[in-house]
Design a protein around this motif. Structure first.
Motif, mmCIF file in Angstrom:
data_model
loop_
_atom_site.group_PDB
_atom_site.id
_atom_site.type_symbol
_atom_site.label_atom_id
_atom_site.label_comp_id
_atom_site.label_asym_id
_atom_site.label_seq_id
_atom_site.Cartn_x
_atom_site.Cartn_y
_atom_site.Cartn_z
ATOM 1 N N ALA A 198 0.847 -1.191 0.000
ATOM 2 C CA ALA A 198 0.000 0.000 0.000
ATOM 3 C C ALA A 198 0.880 1.237 0.000
ATOM 4 O O ALA A 198 1.892 1.307 0.701
ATOM 5 C CB ALA A 198 -0.912 -0.016 1.229
ATOM 6 N N GLY A 199 0.527 2.218 -0.809
ATOM 7 C CA GLY A 199 1.316 3.440 -0.859
ATOM 8 C C GLY A 199 1.120 4.175 -2.171
ATOM 9 O O GLY A 199 0.248 3.832 -2.977
ATOM 10 N N THR A 200 1.934 5.183 -2.374
ATOM 11 C CA THR A 200 1.901 5.992 -3.592
ATOM 12 C C THR A 200 3.105 5.660 -4.452
ATOM 13 O O THR A 200 4.229 5.550 -3.951
ATOM 14 C CB THR A 200 1.889 7.495 -3.246
ATOM 15 O OG1 THR A 200 0.708 7.795 -2.495
ATOM 16 C CG2 THR A 200 1.882 8.346 -4.512
ATOM 17 N N ASN A 250 -11.582 -4.503 -11.323
ATOM 18 C CA ASN A 250 -11.935 -3.164 -10.848
ATOM 19 C C ASN A 250 -12.447 -2.300 -11.997
ATOM 20 O O ASN A 250 -12.073 -1.132 -12.145
ATOM 21 C CB ASN A 250 -10.719 -2.523 -10.190
ATOM 22 C CG ASN A 250 -10.348 -3.184 -8.873
ATOM 23 O OD1 ASN A 250 -10.843 -2.831 -7.823
ATOM 24 N ND2 ASN A 250 -9.482 -4.196 -8.961
ATOM 25 N N THR A 275 -2.082 5.587 -6.246
ATOM 26 C CA THR A 275 -2.025 5.171 -4.841
ATOM 27 C C THR A 275 -2.820 3.890 -4.660
ATOM 28 O O THR A 275 -3.921 3.745 -5.208
ATOM 29 C CB THR A 275 -2.593 6.267 -3.920
ATOM 30 O OG1 THR A 275 -1.796 7.450 -4.071
ATOM 31 C CG2 THR A 275 -2.563 5.829 -2.461
ATOM 32 N N THR A 276 -2.255 2.938 -3.923
ATOM 33 C CA THR A 276 -2.965 1.695 -3.607
ATOM 34 C C THR A 276 -3.197 1.628 -2.108
ATOM 35 O O THR A 276 -2.356 2.057 -1.321
ATOM 36 C CB THR A 276 -2.149 0.469 -4.056
ATOM 37 O OG1 THR A 276 -0.865 0.492 -3.416
ATOM 38 C CG2 THR A 276 -1.949 0.468 -5.561
ATOM 39 N N SER A 277 -4.350 1.102 -1.726
ATOM 40 C CA SER A 277 -4.714 1.033 -0.301
ATOM 41 C C SER A 277 -4.354 -0.301 0.330
ATOM 42 O O SER A 277 -4.538 -0.499 1.529
ATOM 43 C CB SER A 277 -6.221 1.287 -0.133
ATOM 44 O OG SER A 277 -6.967 0.325 -0.867
ATOM 45 N N GLN A 278 -3.839 -1.223 -0.481
ATOM 46 C CA GLN A 278 -3.457 -2.536 0.026
ATOM 47 C C GLN A 278 -2.324 -3.089 -0.824
ATOM 48 O O GLN A 278 -2.089 -2.632 -1.947
ATOM 49 C CB GLN A 278 -4.649 -3.498 -0.018
ATOM 50 C CG GLN A 278 -5.224 -3.677 -1.423
ATOM 51 C CD GLN A 278 -6.432 -4.592 -1.458
ATOM 52 O OE1 GLN A 278 -6.527 -5.516 -0.663
ATOM 53 N NE2 GLN A 278 -7.367 -4.331 -2.357
#
Length: 226
Positions: free
Chosen positions: A94-96, A125, A148-151
């Motif tokens: 998770a991150g940018t 998605n 950006t990913t949340s996982q």
């Protein structure tokens, strides 16, 4: 702690927490890069294909001094037939993240286009891309896609692609200097740690072979190879 995939170390955790480290392999030579099978193998699609060219072939073009890698030339009538698959899978926590690259299309006019960053994860998605670039024109410039990913996600079959039916400007697009790094800033191109290590290993093995041959000759021993 390191990120592993199929036993291969992709990066240290600390690398993915700050920019500057290229997480993509083979960007210097673009080995295994491809256009996802969009090859001109039938009579109704003779102008769909790709080449990987030495950067020297582009040395007289504007901003060509910025090209540090081989050049991926993809050509087709429609943008949907002109993807650039980066030939690898990558796990991202998770991150940018920022994917940067040099690019130009094949027009001297104001005709522009974008490309988006996809992986097979996008299929679940709504086929929404991870992100989309700024406008690409006929001059070599650095472009970037930040997302950006949340996982944590294993991104398979990663590629840059415009899936529209719009025409490719004068039939060709050109790419170089691919770099994926942590953060929202696109830093100066560099090869991955893995590519640097492999290059050093090749040099070490070559030098070792030369030294062993010299010693064998000098002492009248049978030649050996390292």
């Amino acid at each position: 702690m390191s990120l592993l995939f199929n036993g291969t170390k992709l990066a240290k955790i600390t690398d993915t927490m700050s920019g500057g480290v290229n997480l993509l392999n083979n960007t210097l030579t673009m080995k295994n890069f491809n256009n996802m099978g969009n090859r001109g193998e039938s009579n109704n699609a003779p102008n769909i294909n790709f080449t990987i060219d030495p950067k020297e072939e582009y040395q007289n073009e504007t901003n060509a001094k910025e090209i540090k890698t081989s050049v991926f030339h993809v050509y087709a009538h429609k943008l949907v037939n002109a993807p650039v698959a980066l030939g690898q899978d990558i796990y991202l926590p998770a991150g940018t993240w920022t994917l940067s690259f040099l690019a130009r299309n094949n027009t001297n006019s104001d005709e522009t286009n974008t490309v988006s960053f996809f992986s097979n994860w996008c299929a679940n998605n709504g086929w929404n891309p991870l992100g989309t670039s700024d406008l690409i024109d006929g001059v070599w410039r650095q472009h970037k896609i930040t997302f950006t990913t949340s996982q944590g996600i294993l991104h398979e079959n990663i590629r840059v692609h415009n899936v529209s039916q719009d025409d490719v400007p004068r039939g060709s697009m050109y790419f170089a200097n691919f770099k994926l790094e942590a953060g929202s800033q696109a830093t100066t191109y560099c090869p991955s740690y893995t590519d640097i290590f492999n290059e050093l290993e090749m040099i070490r093995n070559k030098i070792g072979g030369v030294i062993a041959s010299f010693i064998g000759y000098f002492f009248n021993y049978e030649e050996v190879a390292a």
